[in-house]
Design a protein around this motif. Structure first.
Motif, PDB file in Angstrom:
ATOM      1  N   ALA A  85       9.211  -2.368  -3.052  1.00 18.83           N
ATOM      2  CA  ALA A  85       8.882  -0.869  -2.815  1.00 18.83           C
ATOM      3  C   ALA A  85       8.263  -0.434  -4.061  1.00 18.83           C
ATOM      4  O   ALA A  85       8.860  -0.685  -5.146  1.00 18.83           O
ATOM      5  CB  ALA A  85      10.030  -0.087  -2.624  1.00 18.83           C
ATOM      6  N   VAL A  86       7.047   0.189  -4.072  1.00 22.40           N
ATOM      7  CA  VAL A  86       6.333   0.554  -5.352  1.00 22.40           C
ATOM      8  C   VAL A  86       6.013   2.079  -4.979  1.00 22.40           C
ATOM      9  O   VAL A  86       5.659   2.461  -4.152  1.00 22.40           O
ATOM     10  CB  VAL A  86       4.933   0.186  -5.501  1.00 22.40           C
ATOM     11  N   VAL A  87       6.519   3.006  -5.945  1.00 19.66           N
ATOM     12  CA  VAL A  87       6.753   4.518  -5.964  1.00 19.66           C
ATOM     13  C   VAL A  87       5.015   4.961  -5.775  1.00 19.66           C
ATOM     14  O   VAL A  87       4.445   4.479  -6.798  1.00 19.66           O
ATOM     15  CB  VAL A  87       7.241   4.960  -6.948  1.00 19.66           C
ATOM     16  N   GLU A  88       4.740   5.377  -4.679  1.00 19.54           N
ATOM     17  CA  GLU A  88       3.101   6.113  -4.721  1.00 19.54           C
ATOM     18  C   GLU A  88       3.223   7.495  -5.308  1.00 19.54           C
ATOM     19  O   GLU A  88       2.291   7.810  -6.299  1.00 19.54           O
ATOM     20  CB  GLU A  88       2.424   5.840  -3.286  1.00 19.54           C
ATOM     21  N   SER A  89       4.086   8.316  -4.948  1.00 14.18           N
ATOM     22  CA  SER A  89       4.130   9.648  -5.207  1.00 14.18           C
ATOM     23  C   SER A  89       5.369  10.219  -5.223  1.00 14.18           C
ATOM     24  O   SER A  89       6.411   9.837  -4.598  1.00 14.18           O
ATOM     25  CB  SER A  89       3.260  10.515  -4.512  1.00 14.18           C
ATOM     26  N   TYR A  97       6.596   5.526  -1.021  1.00 15.90           N
ATOM     27  CA  TYR A  97       6.606   4.181  -1.361  1.00 15.90           C
ATOM     28  C   TYR A  97       5.530   3.467  -0.636  1.00 15.90           C
ATOM     29  O   TYR A  97       5.330   3.761   0.444  1.00 15.90           O
ATOM     30  CB  TYR A  97       7.895   3.451  -1.113  1.00 15.90           C
ATOM     31  N   ARG A  98       4.846   2.440  -1.246  1.00 16.32           N
ATOM     32  CA  ARG A  98       4.177   1.578  -0.539  1.00 16.32           C
ATOM     33  C   ARG A  98       5.126   0.416  -0.332  1.00 16.32           C
ATOM     34  O   ARG A  98       5.880   0.086  -1.508  1.00 16.32           O
ATOM     35  CB  ARG A  98       2.958   1.047  -1.672  1.00 16.32           C
ATOM     36  N   ILE A  99       5.227  -0.423   0.638  1.00  7.82           N
ATOM     37  CA  ILE A  99       6.407  -1.222   0.875  1.00  7.82           C
ATOM     38  C   ILE A  99       5.826  -2.604   1.257  1.00  7.82           C
ATOM     39  O   ILE A  99       4.377  -2.240   2.182  1.00  7.82           O
ATOM     40  CB  ILE A  99       7.497  -0.788   1.935  1.00  7.82           C
TER      41      ILE A  99
END
Length: 133
Positions: A85-89, A97-99
């Motif tokens: 999971a990458v925090v987008e905003s 998140y982008r998962i």
């Protein structure tokens, strides 16, 4: 609530192994002995939840609000799966998140996930009140 500690670009990963109880046939999302979409979704959400959990103030947690995923490839029994999971905003209490999920061969799923930071006590009181109506 403003979340100051969680920033775009932050990333967290979790891993899993495909066991019988996580197959589509057992989970009821299909009939084949491959990693079930609900299991993949859960692993992706776990990555996002764990990232937030360590950075929220005491008395706060995060809850899932939306998830939109594509399951692109099957993973057989005993396969290993890694979700990230990458925090987008971060907008107020909402964390987007982008998962993605990968097996030993490559990408098996991807999408987006929204979580909301909530006060645990207020949230649980709201949940309990739903049954008292």
């Amino acid at each position: 609530m403003e979340i100051k500690e969680i920033k775009p670009g932050m990333k967290h990963e979790v891993t899993d192994r495909v066991t019988e109880d996580k197959t589509a046939g057992v989970m009821g999302s299909g009939s084949l002995p491959v990693y079930a979409t609900p299991a993949m979704s859960c692993l992706m959400e776990k990555a996002a939840a764990e990232l937030a959990e360590t950075l929220l103030p005491e008395g706060y947690t995060s809850v899932g609000g939306a998830i939109n995923i594509l399951h692109k490839a099957p993973t057989p029994l005993r396969g290993r799966v890694r979700a990230e999971a990458v925090v987008e905003s971060v907008e107020g209490p909402k964390i987007t998140y982008r998962i993605a999920a990968y097996d030993e061969v490559g990408l098996i799923g991807e999408g987006t996930h929204e979580r909301f930071a909530v006060n645990e006590e207020k949230f649980m009181n709201k949940a309990a009140a739903r049954l008292q109506s």
